[in-house]
Motif scaffolding. Structure first.
Motif, PDB file in Angstrom:
ATOM      1  N   SER A  63       1.109  -1.314  -0.169  1.00 51.81           N
ATOM      2  CA  SER A  63       0.242  -0.166   0.163  1.00 51.81           C
ATOM      3  C   SER A  63       1.283   1.155   0.105  1.00 51.81           C
ATOM      4  O   SER A  63       0.432   1.912  -0.309  1.00 51.81           O
ATOM      5  CB  SER A  63      -1.162   0.014   1.165  1.00 51.81           C
ATOM      6  OG  SER A  63      -0.596   0.026   3.037  1.00 51.81           O
ATOM      7  N   LEU A  64       1.865   1.180   0.518  1.00 56.76           N
ATOM      8  CA  LEU A  64       2.710   2.582   0.313  1.00 56.76           C
ATOM      9  C   LEU A  64       3.741   2.725  -1.705  1.00 56.76           C
ATOM     10  O   LEU A  64       4.167   3.333  -1.191  1.00 56.76           O
ATOM     11  CB  LEU A  64       4.394   2.212   1.221  1.00 56.76           C
ATOM     12  CG  LEU A  64       3.491   1.985   2.494  1.00 56.76           C
ATOM     13  CD1 LEU A  64       4.828   1.782   3.806  1.00 56.76           C
ATOM     14  CD2 LEU A  64       2.679   3.424   3.427  1.00 56.76           C
ATOM     15  N   GLY A  65       3.352   1.451  -2.181  1.00 58.86           N
ATOM     16  CA  GLY A  65       3.797   2.419  -3.166  1.00 58.86           C
ATOM     17  C   GLY A  65       3.318   2.786  -4.053  1.00 58.86           C
ATOM     18  O   GLY A  65       1.678   3.440  -3.022  1.00 58.86           O
ATOM     19  N   ASN A  66       3.774   3.934  -4.972  1.00 59.21           N
ATOM     20  CA  ASN A  66       2.374   4.922  -6.218  1.00 59.21           C
ATOM     21  C   ASN A  66       2.345   3.938  -7.371  1.00 59.21           C
ATOM     22  O   ASN A  66       2.928   4.379  -8.187  1.00 59.21           O
ATOM     23  CB  ASN A  66       3.364   5.702  -5.843  1.00 59.21           C
ATOM     24  CG  ASN A  66       1.969   6.675  -6.520  1.00 59.21           C
ATOM     25  OD1 ASN A  66       1.194   6.675  -6.540  1.00 59.21           O
ATOM     26  ND2 ASN A  66       3.129   8.144  -6.985  1.00 59.21           N
ATOM     27  N   PRO A  67       1.567   3.623  -7.827  1.00 57.03           N
ATOM     28  CA  PRO A  67       0.297   2.693  -7.010  1.00 57.03           C
ATOM     29  C   PRO A  67       0.703   1.525  -6.258  1.00 57.03           C
ATOM     30  O   PRO A  67       1.686   1.364  -6.234  1.00 57.03           O
ATOM     31  CB  PRO A  67      -0.375   2.479  -7.950  1.00 57.03           C
ATOM     32  CG  PRO A  67       0.032   2.107  -8.939  1.00 57.03           C
ATOM     33  CD  PRO A  67       1.580   3.238  -9.637  1.00 57.03           C
ATOM     34  N   ASN A  68      -0.438   1.495  -5.161  1.00 52.84           N
ATOM     35  CA  ASN A  68      -0.489   0.089  -4.844  1.00 52.84           C
ATOM     36  C   ASN A  68       0.363  -1.302  -5.365  1.00 52.84           C
ATOM     37  O   ASN A  68      -0.069  -1.318  -7.085  1.00 52.84           O
ATOM     38  CB  ASN A  68      -1.880  -0.345  -4.138  1.00 52.84           C
ATOM     39  CG  ASN A  68      -1.984  -1.860  -3.396  1.00 52.84           C
ATOM     40  OD1 ASN A  68      -1.163  -2.788  -3.405  1.00 52.84           O
ATOM     41  ND2 ASN A  68      -2.309  -1.324  -2.288  1.00 52.84           N
ATOM     42  N   LEU A  69       1.345  -1.829  -4.891  1.00 54.35           N
ATOM     43  CA  LEU A  69       1.953  -2.972  -5.477  1.00 54.35           C
ATOM     44  C   LEU A  69       1.711  -3.781  -5.888  1.00 54.35           C
ATOM     45  O   LEU A  69       1.649  -4.813  -7.212  1.00 54.35           O
ATOM     46  CB  LEU A  69       3.769  -3.624  -4.595  1.00 54.35           C
ATOM     47  CG  LEU A  69       3.907  -2.124  -4.770  1.00 54.35           C
ATOM     48  CD1 LEU A  69       5.696  -2.652  -3.657  1.00 54.35           C
ATOM     49  CD2 LEU A  69       4.653  -1.069  -5.345  1.00 54.35           C
ATOM     50  N   GLY A  70       0.544  -4.541  -5.630  1.00 55.90           N
ATOM     51  CA  GLY A  70      -0.137  -5.656  -5.955  1.00 55.90           C
ATOM     52  C   GLY A  70       0.020  -6.646  -5.765  1.00 55.90           C
ATOM     53  O   GLY A  70       0.857  -6.681  -5.171  1.00 55.90           O
ATOM     54  N   THR A  71       0.394  -8.025  -6.775  1.00 56.27           N
ATOM     55  CA  THR A  71       0.675  -8.990  -6.380  1.00 56.27           C
ATOM     56  C   THR A  71       0.983  -9.762  -7.718  1.00 56.27           C
ATOM     57  O   THR A  71       1.102 -10.893  -8.027  1.00 56.27           O
ATOM     58  CB  THR A  71      -0.440  -9.747  -6.410  1.00 56.27           C
ATOM     59  OG1 THR A  71      -2.151  -9.574  -6.468  1.00 56.27           O
ATOM     60  CG2 THR A  71      -1.123  -9.663  -4.497  1.00 56.27           C
ATOM     61  N   SER A  72       1.506  -8.164  -8.673  1.00 57.85           N
ATOM     62  CA  SER A  72       2.170  -8.251  -9.897  1.00 57.85           C
ATOM     63  C   SER A  72       3.266  -7.117 -10.266  1.00 57.85           C
ATOM     64  O   SER A  72       3.283  -6.604  -9.058  1.00 57.85           O
ATOM     65  CB  SER A  72       1.526  -8.343 -10.759  1.00 57.85           C
ATOM     66  OG  SER A  72       0.709  -7.461 -11.375  1.00 57.85           O
ATOM     67  N   GLY A  73       4.124  -7.280 -11.012  1.00 58.61           N
ATOM     68  CA  GLY A  73       5.602  -6.377 -11.715  1.00 58.61           C
ATOM     69  C   GLY A  73       6.053  -6.334 -10.285  1.00 58.61           C
ATOM     70  O   GLY A  73       6.584  -6.811  -9.303  1.00 58.61           O
ATOM     71  N   PRO A  74       6.389  -5.259  -9.619  1.00 57.81           N
ATOM     72  CA  PRO A  74       6.852  -5.100  -8.445  1.00 57.81           C
ATOM     73  C   PRO A  74       6.479  -6.049  -6.718  1.00 57.81           C
ATOM     74  O   PRO A  74       7.286  -6.335  -6.472  1.00 57.81           O
ATOM     75  CB  PRO A  74       6.270  -3.617  -7.959  1.00 57.81           C
ATOM     76  CG  PRO A  74       5.758  -2.466  -9.131  1.00 57.81           C
ATOM     77  CD  PRO A  74       5.429  -4.284 -10.365  1.00 57.81           C
ATOM     78  N   GLY A  75       5.266  -6.284  -6.958  1.00 56.17           N
ATOM     79  CA  GLY A  75       4.321  -7.139  -6.084  1.00 56.17           C
ATOM     80  C   GLY A  75       4.583  -8.421  -5.445  1.00 56.17           C
ATOM     81  O   GLY A  75       4.513  -8.687  -4.955  1.00 56.17           O
ATOM     82  N   ALA A  76       5.098  -8.835  -7.215  1.00 60.91           N
ATOM     83  CA  ALA A  76       6.234 -10.157  -7.151  1.00 60.91           C
ATOM     84  C   ALA A  76       7.419  -9.908  -7.209  1.00 60.91           C
ATOM     85  O   ALA A  76       7.740 -11.467  -7.908  1.00 60.91           O
ATOM     86  CB  ALA A  76       5.013 -10.365  -8.644  1.00 60.91           C
TER      87      ALA A  76
END
Length: 244
Positions: free
Chosen positions: A90-103
């Motif tokens: 949630s601190l990413g811009n936008p939310n990192l989610g669960t793909s790309g940076p979120g994975a």
């Protein structure tokens, strides 16, 4: 080898983007963690980020290791491990989610589920001793603060404005040429690279491994690269080419 400042940072960005040839799915991160986070003393366990205790005190949340088979499948009890987004989604811009940076497995670490929930999306903040909530944020613990700093440096270099250090840590950026904060530079110096970090980095740098990304975290390869880019106290020069 002569590059410094943001010129060096941009060159590292190109390097880690171009070598990031295998974009893992969020489910594939389980496989990555089961390989990169193995306890070197017991291949049936994973090492838990933020943990410090050997399991003898009957408190689950502070354990340093966990049975590798007890991954969180949504129905297990509290004594399970899951994937901690060290750069909170949630601190990413936008939310990192669960793909790309979120994975991106370079910042996804095995963690006790309760501890993961307790940290939530708290920013990293200065502290001492073991991990836990401190005034203003979350202290990862003396053993893990360098790991955290180098992961945050990687995420910022790799994803740039999506993963700002100022958004995930409590610190001053006035002495750096961009949004890097003094807290992560300090932790990078105080907690040198461990063999555990090196093993994780080597795994992801070799695409012969089943869930390797192909790219490396350059700040694990040489923490002094951070000093070359952002200044501050001198970190370890593991290559021995910048300092002597």
């Amino acid at each position: 080898m002569t590059l410094t400042g943001l010129t060096l940072k941009n060159a590292l960005n190109q390097k880690i983007v171009n070598t990031h040839t295998n974009l893992l799915s969020y489910s594939e991160v389980w496989t990555a963690c089961k390989n990169t986070d193995l306890n070197p003393d017991n291949s049936q366990e994973v090492v838990l980020v933020y943990g410090w205790e050997d399991g003898s005190d009957n408190i689950d949340s502070n354990d340093r290791t966990r049975d590798i088979t007890l991954q969180d499948n949504g129905s297990n009890g509290s004594f399970v491990w899951n994937r901690e987004h060290v750069y909170a989604k949630s601190l990413g811009n936008p939310n990192l989610g669960t793909s790309g940076p979120g994975a991106d497995a370079h910042h996804l670490r095995s963690a006790d589920r309760t501890t993961n929930t307790t940290r939530s999306n708290s920013k990293f903040s200065e502290g001492a001793g073991n991990s836990g909530n401190v005034s203003g944020g979350w202290y990862p613990g003396d053993e893990w603060k360098g790991d955290v700093a180098r992961m945050m440096m990687y995420m910022y270099t790799r994803y740039e404005q999506v993963c700002l250090p100022t958004a995930v840590g409590v610190g001053n950026s006035s002495l750096t040429p961009d949004d890097m904060i003094d807290l992560f530079l300090k932790w990078n110096v105080e907690d040198p690279v461990s063999d555990f970090e090196k093993n994780r980095n080597n795994y992801h740098g070799d695409t012969n491994n089943s869930a390797a990304q192909g790219n490396r975290n350059p700040y694990i390869d040489n923490p002094y690269l951070a000093t070359r880019i952002w200044g501050g106290d001198s970190a370890q020069d593991t290559w021995g080419i910048y300092t002597s």
